[in-house]
Motif scaffolding. Structure first.
Motif, PDB file in Angstrom:
ATOM      1  N   ARG A  26       1.102   9.284  -5.784  1.00 58.28           N
ATOM      2  CA  ARG A  26       1.442  10.694  -5.484  1.00 58.28           C
ATOM      3  C   ARG A  26       2.490  11.234  -6.463  1.00 58.28           C
ATOM      4  O   ARG A  26       2.426  12.383  -6.885  1.00 58.28           O
TER       5      ARG A  26
ATOM      6  N   ARG B 254       0.844  -1.207   0.000  1.00 57.54           N
ATOM      7  CA  ARG B 254       0.000   0.000   0.000  1.00 57.54           C
ATOM      8  C   ARG B 254       0.879   1.257   0.000  1.00 57.54           C
ATOM      9  O   ARG B 254       0.564   2.243  -0.657  1.00 57.54           O
TER      10      ARG B 254
ATOM     11  N   PHE C  94      -6.293   4.438  -7.227  1.00 54.03           N
ATOM     12  CA  PHE C  94      -6.827   3.565  -6.184  1.00 54.03           C
ATOM     13  C   PHE C  94      -8.242   3.100  -6.503  1.00 54.03           C
ATOM     14  O   PHE C  94      -8.585   1.944  -6.260  1.00 54.03           O
TER      15      PHE C  94
ATOM     16  N   THR D 285       0.750   4.089  -2.821  1.00 55.34           N
ATOM     17  CA  THR D 285       0.517   5.498  -2.475  1.00 55.34           C
ATOM     18  C   THR D 285       1.629   6.373  -3.009  1.00 55.34           C
ATOM     19  O   THR D 285       1.379   7.440  -3.581  1.00 55.34           O
TER      20      THR D 285
END
Length: 185
Positions: free
Chosen positions: A111, A103, A157, A107
């Motif tokens: 980003r 995860r 996501f 992430t």
């Protein structure tokens, strides 16, 4: 203005192309997500052993006896129950560690992709004719750079990571049901 509509699969293709150099971390995240999701399905399967074998007093089934050393004494239902509890705790810990690492990679990739999209949007806005920039309301360019270009992280996501987990869970649950009793399917 006419609203654009894109079907799901072509939109996934566009997002996949936009990922570019961020694909390897996302693929790593999807791999760890698969392992984590499969590990998350093992504790309910262990419940079957606890109910069918440990609580009934039968001990470890014969088809699993060859995988476990006889010195562990899992023919004893109490030892089998303790072993199942320890195994479930270890599997849950491994699931959390693997899931968090994946995860985190997802992430970070999302980003960084958002930063790349903001840069591309800024470069595109810099090439626009002045009358097009003036048509935007006050703060419009900043809003596009901040919100619209940054929304790609949420898109990764909502379109890739979470649906992938749901598919892995569904397939895993169906496999467990088929292994337990095919009539449950």
């Amino acid at each position: 203005s006419r609203r654009r509509h894109r079907p799901f699969l072509p939109l996934i293709g566009v997002v996949w192309r936009l990922l570019g150099r961020h694909r390897p971390p996302l693929l790593f995240a999807l791999g760890t997500l698969s392992v984590s999701t499969i590990l998350g399905l093992l504790p309910p399967a262990a419940t079957k052993f606890a109910i069918d074998d440990a609580f009934t007093g039968r001990g470890l089934p014969a088809e699993f006896s060859r995988w476990v050393p006889a010195s562990w004494g899992l023919e004893d239902p109490k030892r089998l129950l303790v072993a199942l509890c320890v195994a479930v705790c270890l599997v849950s810990l491994a699931r959390v560690v693997i899931g968090l690492s994946g995860r985190g990679q997802a992430t970070r990739a999302a980003r960084r992709l958002a930063v790349d999209m903001r840069r591309r949007a800024f470069e595109h806005a810099g090439r626009l004719p002045l009358h097009r920039v003036q048509e935007l309301k006050s703060g419009g360019v900043a809003s596009i750079l901040r919100e619209d270009a940054g929304s790609i992280a949420d898109l990764v996501f909502s379109m890739i990571y979470n649906p992938f987990r749901a598919v892995i869970q569904l397939v895993g649950i169906l496999a467990i049901l088929a292994g337990t009793d095919w009539r449950l399917l």
